[in-house]
Design a protein around this motif. Sequence first.
Motif, short mmCIF file in Angstrom:
data_model
loop_
_atom_site.label_atom_id
_atom_site.label_comp_id
_atom_site.label_asym_id
_atom_site.label_seq_id
_atom_site.Cartn_x
_atom_site.Cartn_y
_atom_site.Cartn_z
N ALA A 76 -9.15 -5.28 -5.12
CA ALA A 76 -8.52 -3.99 -5.37
C ALA A 76 -9.54 -2.87 -5.55
O ALA A 76 -9.23 -1.70 -5.33
CB ALA A 76 -7.61 -4.06 -6.59
N ALA A 77 -10.76 -3.23 -5.92
CA ALA A 77 -11.80 -2.21 -6.14
C ALA A 77 -12.27 -1.60 -4.83
O ALA A 77 -12.78 -0.48 -4.81
CB ALA A 77 -12.98 -2.81 -6.90
N SER A 78 -12.10 -2.32 -3.73
CA SER A 78 -12.60 -1.82 -2.45
C SER A 78 -11.53 -1.77 -1.36
O SER A 78 -11.78 -1.23 -0.28
CB SER A 78 -13.77 -2.69 -1.96
OG SER A 78 -13.37 -4.05 -1.82
N CYS A 79 -10.35 -2.33 -1.62
CA CYS A 79 -9.30 -2.38 -0.60
C CYS A 79 -8.79 -0.98 -0.27
O CYS A 79 -8.47 -0.18 -1.15
CB CYS A 79 -8.14 -3.24 -1.08
SG CYS A 79 -6.81 -3.40 0.15
N GLN A 80 -8.72 -0.68 1.00
CA GLN A 80 -8.13 0.56 1.48
C GLN A 80 -6.75 0.25 2.07
O GLN A 80 -6.57 -0.74 2.77
CB GLN A 80 -9.01 1.19 2.56
CG GLN A 80 -10.38 1.62 2.07
CD GLN A 80 -11.31 1.99 3.22
OE1 GLN A 80 -11.81 1.11 3.93
NE2 GLN A 80 -11.52 3.28 3.43
N ILE A 81 -5.77 1.08 1.77
CA ILE A 81 -4.43 0.97 2.34
C ILE A 81 -4.27 2.17 3.27
O ILE A 81 -4.38 3.31 2.84
CB ILE A 81 -3.34 0.98 1.27
CG1 ILE A 81 -3.58 -0.14 0.25
CG2 ILE A 81 -1.96 0.84 1.91
CD1 ILE A 81 -3.50 -1.55 0.83
N TYR A 82 -4.02 1.93 4.55
CA TYR A 82 -4.13 3.02 5.53
C TYR A 82 -3.23 2.76 6.75
O TYR A 82 -2.91 1.62 7.08
CB TYR A 82 -5.57 3.12 6.01
CG TYR A 82 -6.12 1.81 6.56
CD1 TYR A 82 -6.04 1.51 7.92
CD2 TYR A 82 -6.70 0.87 5.72
CE1 TYR A 82 -6.52 0.31 8.43
CE2 TYR A 82 -7.18 -0.34 6.20
CZ TYR A 82 -7.09 -0.62 7.54
OH TYR A 82 -7.55 -1.82 8.03
N ALA A 90 4.89 -0.88 8.42
CA ALA A 90 3.62 -1.47 7.98
C ALA A 90 2.44 -0.50 8.03
O ALA A 90 2.28 0.24 9.01
CB ALA A 90 3.29 -2.70 8.84
N TRP A 91 1.67 -0.49 6.95
CA TRP A 91 0.33 0.05 6.91
C TRP A 91 -0.60 -1.15 6.79
O TRP A 91 -0.15 -2.30 6.84
CB TRP A 91 0.15 1.04 5.77
CG TRP A 91 0.80 2.39 6.00
CD1 TRP A 91 1.93 2.66 6.71
CD2 TRP A 91 0.35 3.65 5.50
NE1 TRP A 91 2.21 4.00 6.70
CE2 TRP A 91 1.27 4.64 5.96
CE3 TRP A 91 -0.73 4.06 4.70
CZ2 TRP A 91 1.13 5.99 5.65
CZ3 TRP A 91 -0.86 5.40 4.39
CH2 TRP A 91 0.05 6.36 4.86
N PHE A 92 -1.89 -0.90 6.63
CA PHE A 92 -2.85 -2.00 6.64
C PHE A 92 -3.71 -2.00 5.37
O PHE A 92 -3.92 -0.97 4.74
CB PHE A 92 -3.75 -1.89 7.87
CG PHE A 92 -2.99 -1.91 9.16
CD1 PHE A 92 -2.57 -3.09 9.73
CD2 PHE A 92 -2.63 -0.72 9.79
CE1 PHE A 92 -1.83 -3.12 10.90
CE2 PHE A 92 -1.89 -0.72 10.96
CZ PHE A 92 -1.50 -1.92 11.51
N GLY A 93 -4.20 -3.20 5.04
CA GLY A 93 -5.14 -3.37 3.95
C GLY A 93 -6.35 -4.13 4.46
O GLY A 93 -6.21 -5.00 5.34
N ASN A 94 -7.54 -3.84 3.94
CA ASN A 94 -8.74 -4.47 4.50
C ASN A 94 -9.57 -5.28 3.51
O ASN A 94 -10.71 -5.63 3.80
CB ASN A 94 -9.63 -3.43 5.19
CG ASN A 94 -10.05 -2.30 4.27
OD1 ASN A 94 -9.77 -2.32 3.07
ND2 ASN A 94 -10.71 -1.29 4.84
N SER A 95 -8.99 -5.59 2.35
CA SER A 95 -9.71 -6.43 1.38
C SER A 95 -8.73 -6.93 0.33
O SER A 95 -7.76 -6.24 0.01
CB SER A 95 -10.84 -5.64 0.72
OG SER A 95 -11.46 -6.41 -0.30
N THR A 96 -9.01 -8.11 -0.23
CA THR A 96 -8.20 -8.60 -1.34
C THR A 96 -8.78 -8.14 -2.68
O THR A 96 -8.22 -8.43 -3.73
CB THR A 96 -8.12 -10.14 -1.34
OG1 THR A 96 -9.44 -10.68 -1.33
CG2 THR A 96 -7.35 -10.64 -0.12
#
Length: 211
Positions: A89-95, A81-87
């Motif tokens: 797509a214009a601002s979501c970061q995957i990290y 698992a990595w993480f996402g911080n928004s639904t």
Amino acid sequence: MAQVFGVCLLPATGEFTYDTIPVEGARWNPTGGFGGGGALESRAPINCYYAPGGTKTDYSYAIDQLQAEHPECQTVALVVAWFGNSTNAASCQIYPSTTYIEGAFESENGGSWGSVNWQCSSLTQADTGQLIPISQTNGSFTYGGTPSDQSVVRCIQDLKSRGLRVIFYPFILMDAPGKPWRGRIGLSSDLSSAATATVDAFLGSASRLSG
């Protein structure tokens, strides 16, 4: 007994949860130490809970038990698992992230212990300015950290040495308010060039490999 031909290997998080090597970790306490200036907490085992003090990890015991009880099992899907911080797509970061930001780790090798880093891509627990912290509730982390790259490699090597087929299963845990479902990451349904560019930017340069 039911036959099991494949399993998903969980929990998907835990900095060294899939490792074949015992690791201990010490978190950074920002209010600890003399004068409240911060200090490392005591080092504690983080992947040898089944047999504390031993040199065999929880992962190794689990796969031993799986193969003993279900020798017909052929495939393991390794969930990471990595993480996402928004639904959005214009601002979501995957990290990737860790619950040991500014912390320290040591691994066991042949009876001695030595310093080791948690690492995902080029990031380590020391990269405080680049890591996005995992959220906490009442002082407890919402999730465990992303499994370190080196532990994932050792896990895959071990599974293959056992004669198992390995599927790498990347996973997104949403660490956004309300903990929404990752399947809701998206944009408006228009087909404009701007929307296409945003989706392309979100997906990055990933491509399918043939063969």
